[in-house]
Each structure stands twice: as structure tokens, then as C-alpha cells.
Design a protein around this motif. Structure first.
Motif, mmCIF file in Angstrom:
data_model
loop_
_atom_site.group_PDB
_atom_site.id
_atom_site.type_symbol
_atom_site.label_atom_id
_atom_site.label_comp_id
_atom_site.label_asym_id
_atom_site.label_seq_id
_atom_site.Cartn_x
_atom_site.Cartn_y
_atom_site.Cartn_z
ATOM 1 N N GLY A 98 0.829 -1.195 0.000
ATOM 2 C CA GLY A 98 0.000 0.000 0.000
ATOM 3 C C GLY A 98 0.867 1.250 0.000
ATOM 4 O O GLY A 98 1.473 1.585 1.027
ATOM 5 N N ALA A 99 0.944 1.940 -1.119
ATOM 6 C CA ALA A 99 1.767 3.148 -1.215
ATOM 7 C C ALA A 99 1.257 4.226 -0.257
ATOM 8 O O ALA A 99 2.055 4.960 0.342
ATOM 9 N N ASP A 100 -0.062 4.317 -0.096
ATOM 10 C CA ASP A 100 -0.625 5.309 0.832
ATOM 11 C C ASP A 100 -0.243 4.992 2.278
ATOM 12 O O ASP A 100 0.061 5.902 3.065
ATOM 13 N N ALA A 101 -0.241 3.720 2.625
ATOM 14 C CA ALA A 101 0.152 3.319 3.983
ATOM 15 C C ALA A 101 1.634 3.621 4.224
ATOM 16 O O ALA A 101 2.008 4.059 5.310
ATOM 17 N N LEU A 102 2.467 3.430 3.209
ATOM 18 C CA LEU A 102 3.883 3.761 3.349
ATOM 19 C C LEU A 102 4.077 5.264 3.500
ATOM 20 O O LEU A 102 4.902 5.716 4.304
#
Length: 159
Positions: free
Chosen positions: A71-75
Motif C-alpha cells: 500500500g503506497a498510501d500506507a507507506l
């Protein structure tokens, strides 16, 4: 006091009597000191050059490889919550089949390919901000768009 005088006279006589041995020992001591000083200078220059390379290339302090979905948003949220994270990057890697990579040593005629290689044959593009590849002069090379002239089985247009 008389004993000190006797010891110093005995030492001087010993030095005069064994000139060859004393000269050899003195030469070895001077050579050892010279080699130690040279080794310390080489170490200092090596560490200095590595520091200079790290300033230009800006390699990451931490690298995490991951296979699969993420998850790019979570990173991004994770990095934003931590002030110690100065910069971060998600870089896609392209894996190459080891049998498609071959090598040949012209001087001996040896050749081979890498199907059984234990090393992951991965390719990434040049990053813009950090973890930069540098040339021999310490500059970041910026290739212009053009056609790949690689001997790989498929040719691509890079750009």
C-alpha cells in the motif's frame, strides 16, 4: 649511581660490539614505523573518499526489498508520522532471466550465462533524489533518450 654508570657502559659496549645486529634492528624499526604511517595514511584517504562518494551518491541508510502487493498510501502515512525519515522512495525493479545474461572473457575465451546464479538479476532506473549512480569523475550521468544498443534479446526504446 655506580651501578647506573656500569649499566650504561655495558650498553654502549654491547652496541659497539654487535653493530650488524643493531643496524639491522634499527632498519627494521624504521621500516616498520614507515609502513605503519603509510597504512594509516591509506586508511584515512580511503575513508575520506568513501565519505565524499556518499555525499554525492546519497545512498539509503535502510533498504527494504518486498515482493507482492503493498500500500503506497500506507507507506506515505508511515513515513509522514516519523520525523527521522527524511526521504523515501518506492522503486520498481525489473527482474531478468539469468539465461538471458551471458558473459565472455576475450583474453581467455571463457564464456557462460547466469541461469543458476544465486544473485537476483534486477534492473532499476536512475533515481532523481538519492541513491544515485555516479561516474568515475563523481558526477551523476544523465543519459539522453535514445535506442538501447544492448545485445539483449529484445531491443527497447529508452526515454
Amino acid at each position: 649511581m655506580k651501578r647506573d654508570h656500569l649499566s650504561s657502559r655495558h650498553g654502549v659496549n654491547d652496541l659497539v660490539k654487535n653493530r650488524g645486529v643493531n643496524l639491522a634492528l634499527t632498519t627494521l624499526l624504521v621500516l616498520t614505523a614507515f609502513l605503519m604511517a603509510t597504512g594509516a595514511m591509506v586508511m584515512e584517504r580511503t575513508l575520506g573518499s568513501v565519505d565524499a562518494l556518499f555525499e554525492v551518491a546519497r545512498p539509503p541508510h535502510f533498504l527494504q526489498r518486498h515482493t507482492g502487493d503493498y500500500g503506497a498510501d500506507a507507506l506515505a502515512a508511515f513515513a509522514d508520522e516519523r520525523p527521522e525519515v527524511e526521504s523515501w522512495l518506492i522503486e520498481d525493479m525489473v527482474g531478468l532471466d539469468g539465461s538471458a545474461i551471458s558473459w565472455r572473457r576475450p583474453s581467455t575465451g571463457e564464456s557462460g550465462d547466469l541461469p543458476a546464479s544465486l544473485v537476483g538479476n534486477l534492473v532499476v532506473s536512475q533515481n532523481d533524489g538519492f541513491d544515485l549512480l555516479v561516474d568515475g569523475a563523481g558526477a551523476v550521468p544523465r543519459p539522453s533518450p535514445g535506442r538501447c544498443t544492448s545485445p539483449w534479446p529484445t531491443s527497447r526504446t529508452w526515454g
